[in-house]
Design a protein around this motif. Sequence first.
Motif, PDB file in Angstrom:
ATOM      1  N   GLN A  36     -22.473 -51.730  -0.197  1.00  8.62           N
ATOM      2  CA  GLN A  36     -22.585 -50.765   0.803  1.00  8.62           C
ATOM      3  C   GLN A  36     -23.461 -51.373   1.928  1.00  8.62           C
ATOM      4  OE1 GLN A  36     -24.080 -47.028  -1.061  1.00  8.62           O
ATOM      5  NE2 GLN A  36     -22.208 -46.562  -1.698  1.00  8.62           N
ATOM      6  N   LEU A  37     -23.092 -50.971   3.052  1.00 11.04           N
ATOM      7  CA  LEU A  37     -23.758 -51.160   4.521  1.00 11.04           C
ATOM      8  C   LEU A  37     -24.898 -50.066   4.467  1.00 11.04           C
ATOM      9  CD1 LEU A  37     -21.343 -52.948   6.888  1.00 11.04           C
ATOM     10  CD2 LEU A  37     -22.915 -54.008   5.172  1.00 11.04           C
ATOM     11  N   VAL A  38     -26.360 -50.274   4.940  1.00 13.27           N
ATOM     12  CA  VAL A  38     -26.961 -49.038   4.960  1.00 13.27           C
ATOM     13  C   VAL A  38     -27.537 -49.215   6.683  1.00 13.27           C
ATOM     14  CG1 VAL A  38     -29.114 -48.189   4.247  1.00 13.27           C
ATOM     15  CG2 VAL A  38     -27.305 -49.092   2.745  1.00 13.27           C
ATOM     16  N   GLU A  39     -27.483 -48.285   7.157  1.00 18.04           N
ATOM     17  CA  GLU A  39     -27.985 -48.212   8.512  1.00 18.04           C
ATOM     18  C   GLU A  39     -29.208 -47.647   8.374  1.00 18.04           C
ATOM     19  OE1 GLU A  39     -23.517 -47.427   9.517  1.00 18.04           O
ATOM     20  OE2 GLU A  39     -24.941 -46.805   8.178  1.00 18.04           O
ATOM     21  N   SER A  40     -30.325 -47.885   9.426  1.00 21.53           N
ATOM     22  CA  SER A  40     -31.555 -47.172   9.676  1.00 21.53           C
ATOM     23  C   SER A  40     -32.003 -47.164  11.123  1.00 21.53           C
ATOM     24  CB  SER A  40     -32.654 -47.754   8.555  1.00 21.53           C
ATOM     25  OG  SER A  40     -32.821 -49.100   9.017  1.00 21.53           O
ATOM     26  N   GLY A  41     -32.920 -46.566  11.425  1.00 24.08           N
ATOM     27  CA  GLY A  41     -33.623 -46.640  12.895  1.00 24.08           C
ATOM     28  C   GLY A  41     -33.093 -45.513  13.507  1.00 24.08           C
ATOM     29  N   GLY A  42     -32.123 -44.620  13.466  1.00 24.79           N
ATOM     30  CA  GLY A  42     -31.699 -43.644  14.253  1.00 24.79           C
ATOM     31  C   GLY A  42     -32.840 -42.441  14.322  1.00 24.79           C
ATOM     32  N   GLY A  43     -32.832 -41.631  15.245  1.00 28.87           N
ATOM     33  CA  GLY A  43     -33.536 -40.473  15.514  1.00 28.87           C
ATOM     34  C   GLY A  43     -33.421 -39.835  16.811  1.00 28.87           C
ATOM     35  N   LEU A  82     -31.679 -49.776  15.791  1.00 33.10           N
ATOM     36  CA  LEU A  82     -30.982 -49.716  14.567  1.00 33.10           C
ATOM     37  C   LEU A  82     -30.907 -51.068  13.744  1.00 33.10           C
ATOM     38  CD1 LEU A  82     -28.179 -47.620  16.112  1.00 33.10           C
ATOM     39  CD2 LEU A  82     -30.484 -46.621  15.014  1.00 33.10           C
ATOM     40  N   SER A  83     -30.948 -50.943  12.372  1.00 30.33           N
ATOM     41  CA  SER A  83     -30.741 -52.006  11.593  1.00 30.33           C
ATOM     42  C   SER A  83     -29.709 -51.774  10.524  1.00 30.33           C
ATOM     43  CB  SER A  83     -32.103 -52.168  10.774  1.00 30.33           C
ATOM     44  OG  SER A  83     -32.099 -53.301   9.908  1.00 30.33           O
ATOM     45  N   CYS A  84     -29.049 -52.632  10.275  1.00 28.83           N
ATOM     46  CA  CYS A  84     -28.017 -52.819   9.185  1.00 28.83           C
ATOM     47  C   CYS A  84     -28.085 -53.837   8.110  1.00 28.83           C
ATOM     48  CB  CYS A  84     -26.655 -52.786   9.784  1.00 28.83           C
ATOM     49  SG  CYS A  84     -25.104 -52.928   8.734  1.00 28.83           S
ATOM     50  N   VAL A  94     -20.157 -58.837  12.708  1.00 27.84           N
ATOM     51  CA  VAL A  94     -20.746 -57.448  12.498  1.00 27.84           C
ATOM     52  C   VAL A  94     -20.756 -56.650  13.842  1.00 27.84           C
ATOM     53  CG1 VAL A  94     -22.926 -56.046  11.772  1.00 27.84           C
ATOM     54  CG2 VAL A  94     -22.292 -58.480  10.478  1.00 27.84           C
ATOM     55  N   SER A  95     -20.300 -55.452  13.679  1.00 24.55           N
ATOM     56  CA  SER A  95     -20.071 -54.749  14.768  1.00 24.55           C
ATOM     57  C   SER A  95     -20.847 -53.295  14.473  1.00 24.55           C
ATOM     58  CB  SER A  95     -18.604 -54.312  15.182  1.00 24.55           C
ATOM     59  OG  SER A  95     -18.078 -55.351  15.381  1.00 24.55           O
ATOM     60  N   TRP A  96     -21.438 -52.853  15.820  1.00 27.92           N
ATOM     61  CA  TRP A  96     -21.703 -51.455  15.691  1.00 27.92           C
ATOM     62  C   TRP A  96     -20.630 -50.769  16.522  1.00 27.92           C
ATOM     63  CZ3 TRP A  96     -25.631 -49.413  13.322  1.00 27.92           C
ATOM     64  CH2 TRP A  96     -26.934 -50.446  12.573  1.00 27.92           C
ATOM     65  N   TYR A  97     -20.458 -49.367  15.921  1.00 28.91           N
ATOM     66  CA  TYR A  97     -19.552 -48.538  16.782  1.00 28.91           C
ATOM     67  C   TYR A  97     -20.356 -47.125  16.690  1.00 28.91           C
ATOM     68  CZ  TYR A  97     -15.477 -51.095  15.559  1.00 28.91           C
ATOM     69  OH  TYR A  97     -14.257 -52.100  15.312  1.00 28.91           O
ATOM     70  N   ARG A  98     -19.802 -46.346  17.486  1.00 29.73           N
ATOM     71  CA  ARG A  98     -20.549 -44.936  17.590  1.00 29.73           C
ATOM     72  C   ARG A  98     -19.382 -43.922  17.747  1.00 29.73           C
ATOM     73  NH1 ARG A  98     -23.587 -45.533  23.393  1.00 29.73           N
ATOM     74  NH2 ARG A  98     -21.748 -45.717  24.918  1.00 29.73           N
ATOM     75  N   GLN A 121     -30.653 -53.424  19.463  1.00 28.12           N
ATOM     76  CA  GLN A 121     -31.965 -52.879  20.170  1.00 28.12           C
ATOM     77  C   GLN A 121     -31.280 -51.890  21.414  1.00 28.12           C
ATOM     78  OE1 GLN A 121     -35.099 -53.050  19.905  1.00 28.12           O
ATOM     79  NE2 GLN A 121     -35.361 -51.660  21.411  1.00 28.12           N
ATOM     80  N   MET A 122     -31.768 -50.670  21.510  1.00 29.99           N
ATOM     81  CA  MET A 122     -31.008 -49.887  22.494  1.00 29.99           C
ATOM     82  C   MET A 122     -32.295 -49.343  23.621  1.00 29.99           C
ATOM     83  SD  MET A 122     -28.446 -47.549  20.111  1.00 29.99           S
ATOM     84  CE  MET A 122     -29.761 -46.721  19.407  1.00 29.99           C
TER      85      MET A 122
END
Length: 120
Positions: free
Chosen positions: A3-10, A20-22, A34-38, A81-82
């Motif tokens: 599984q992929l686990v994301e962290s860092g939201g809030g 965010l980290s994956c 690797v991509s980030w979607y929203r 990094q956002m």
Amino acid sequence: QVQLVESGGGLVQPGGSLRLSCAASESIFRLNAVSWYRQAPGKQRELVATVTSRGSTNYADSVKGRFTISRDNAKNTVALQMNSLNPEDTAVYYCNADVQVTLLSRGDYWGQGTQVTVSS
């Protein structure tokens, strides 16, 4: 099952930053592209940023100059990094990766998503 686990939201104020980290839930051979979607409420999921296995990057026009995607091949992790966040960035952010699980096993995986809320 990997599984992929994301962290860092809030929750962050406009103009603020989040990282965010994956990462994979277990040991894998390699993360390829690797991509980030929203996905914001009532909207379709959109591609935010991609990093290839060689480190090339692409960004959606809406985040260029504000977001940076990077990878750590030694740790098999990818970060987003956002900076200069605004309320339009509010969404659930998902990590998607082409995972080389073993030398003989490869697949496309999604994380469960992490909520990012930009509000004062």
